[in-house]
Design a protein around this motif. Structure first.
Motif, short mmCIF file in Angstrom:
data_model
loop_
_atom_site.label_atom_id
_atom_site.label_comp_id
_atom_site.label_asym_id
_atom_site.label_seq_id
_atom_site.Cartn_x
_atom_site.Cartn_y
_atom_site.Cartn_z
N LYS A 33 23.61 -51.93 -72.20
CA LYS A 33 22.85 -50.68 -72.05
C LYS A 33 21.38 -50.98 -71.79
N VAL A 34 20.82 -51.91 -72.58
CA VAL A 34 19.40 -52.25 -72.42
C VAL A 34 19.15 -52.76 -71.01
N GLU A 39 11.14 -50.05 -61.51
CA GLU A 39 10.23 -49.64 -60.43
C GLU A 39 9.03 -48.85 -60.95
N LEU A 40 9.16 -48.28 -62.15
CA LEU A 40 8.08 -47.43 -62.67
C LEU A 40 6.77 -48.20 -62.79
N LEU A 41 6.87 -49.50 -63.01
CA LEU A 41 5.66 -50.29 -63.22
C LEU A 41 5.12 -50.94 -61.95
N VAL A 42 5.83 -50.74 -60.84
CA VAL A 42 5.35 -51.33 -59.59
C VAL A 42 4.12 -50.56 -59.12
N LYS A 43 3.04 -51.28 -58.90
CA LYS A 43 1.79 -50.61 -58.52
C LYS A 43 1.87 -50.17 -57.06
N ASN A 56 16.79 -50.94 -68.26
CA ASN A 56 15.63 -51.69 -67.76
C ASN A 56 15.66 -51.79 -66.24
N LYS A 57 16.87 -51.97 -65.68
CA LYS A 57 17.01 -52.06 -64.22
C LYS A 57 16.59 -50.73 -63.59
N ARG A 64 21.75 -42.57 -70.07
CA ARG A 64 21.95 -43.42 -71.26
C ARG A 64 23.24 -43.04 -71.98
N ASP A 65 23.47 -41.70 -72.07
CA ASP A 65 24.67 -41.24 -72.77
C ASP A 65 25.96 -41.58 -72.02
N THR A 66 25.84 -41.81 -70.68
CA THR A 66 27.05 -42.11 -69.90
C THR A 66 27.40 -43.60 -69.96
N LEU A 67 26.43 -44.42 -70.38
CA LEU A 67 26.64 -45.87 -70.35
C LEU A 67 27.65 -46.31 -71.40
N LYS A 68 28.69 -46.98 -70.89
CA LYS A 68 29.68 -47.56 -71.83
C LYS A 68 29.38 -49.05 -71.92
#
Ligand SMILES: C[C@@]1(CC(=O)O)C2=NC(=C\c3[nH]c(c(CCC(=O)O)c3CC(=O)O)Cc3[nH]c(c(CC(=O)O)c3CCC(=O)O)/C=C3\N/C(=C\2)[C@@H](CCC(=O)O)[C@]3(C)CC(=O)O)/[C@H]1CCC(=O)O
Ligand SMILES: NC(=O)c1ccc[n+]([C@@H]2O[C@H](COP(=O)([O-])OP(=O)(O)OC[C@H]3O[C@@H](n4cnc5c(N)ncnc54)[C@H](O)[C@@H]3O)[C@@H](O)[C@H]2O)c1
Length: 191
Positions: free
Chosen positions: A176-177, A186-190, A181-182, A166-170
């Protein structure tokens, strides 16, 4: 429906008062310090248990006052937990706190609470608070134990890594959002 609104208090910069130094006072103090070791707490009781004195010996932010409760102990506090074994004293603490607009919790007495203490799961920077709306503290405890088991310890590593990314995102906020999110989709893929 549970209509309580959870907030995460910075108790290290607030002044909390616990009245009562027996079993229930110890339980509330222990849960508070387990989640927030730097909480600033004053504990007032006519008699303070040895277990609480032992905690105070290693907790510079915990002040013990072995005296009978008096309203002046509420001065300068942000919230108060009443845990004496005298219902009249607990009621007095409640009404003294209300007349000063302080947040008050009389332990185990839902009708004398502005807020409830919850079950708490902490994994590094991740914290989950559990409430059953005062209906079943036992369920809150069991849910806490369940979540402590199933949430992996390395969830904190993931949070730290995403924080670094997050800190590297310009770019602007929207960019940034989208990037975050991208990355986390995958965290929510069952499985
Ligand atoms: C979560 C936790 C946090 C903490 O205490 O810090 C917490 N109680 C815990 C345990 C626990 N307490 C009790 C038992 C015995 C079994 C049982 O009764 O279920 C057990 C279980 C055990 O010890 O195994 C007795 C009890 N508690 C309350 C009543 C009165 C009533 O329900 O009417 C009675 C009956 C007294 C009597 O019989 O006279 C009331 C409250 N207790 C709350 C919190 C608030 C609601 C939270 C929610 O929304 O769920 C609320 C409303 C007010 C408050 O105190 O903030 C902590 C678990 C921490 C953990 O392990 O992670
Ligand atoms: N112990 C439990 O597990 C449990 C469970 C459910 C409900 N309760 C209820 O919770 C209450 C507290 O229980 P406990 O086990 O902590 O009792 P306890 O006797 O261990 O402790 C009571 C504390 O209150 C203090 N106190 C009493 N009057 C005071 C006053 N005027 N000013 C300052 N301090 C005062 C005492 O000095 C003591 O430190 C009781 O009403 C009990 O019925 C206890």
């Amino acid at each position: 429906m549970n209509e309580l609104y959870p907030i995460f208090l910075k108790v290290a910069q607030l002044n909390s008062l616990i009245v009562g130094g027996g079993n229930v006072g110890l339980e509330k103090l222990s849960f508070l310090l387990k989640s927030s070791p730097n909480a600033k707490v004053t504990l007032v009781a006519r008699e303070i248990s040895e277990d609480i004195k032992a905690i105070a010996a290693r907790q510079p932010n915990l002040e013990l006052v072995e005296e009978i409760y008096q309203p002046h102990f509420l001065e300068g506090r942000h919230m108060v937990i009443g845990a004496t074994d005298d219902p009249a004293v607990n009621k007095q603490i409640y009404s003294d706190a209300k007349s000063r607009n302080l947040l008050v919790n009389i332990a185990d007495t839902p009708e004398l609470c502005d807020f409830y203490l919850g079950g708490i799961v902490t994994k590094g920077n991740v914290k989950i608070a559990i409430s059953t709306n005062g209906k079943s503290p036992t369920t809150a405890k069991r849910l806490r134990q369940f979540l402590e088991e199933v949430i992996p310890e390395d969830i904190n590593e993931m949070v730290e890594n995403i924080n670094q990314y997050r800190d590297t995102l310009k770019g602007d906020f929207e960019y940034k959002v989208e990037a975050l999110n991208k990355l986390t989709k995958e965290l929510l893929v069952k499985s």
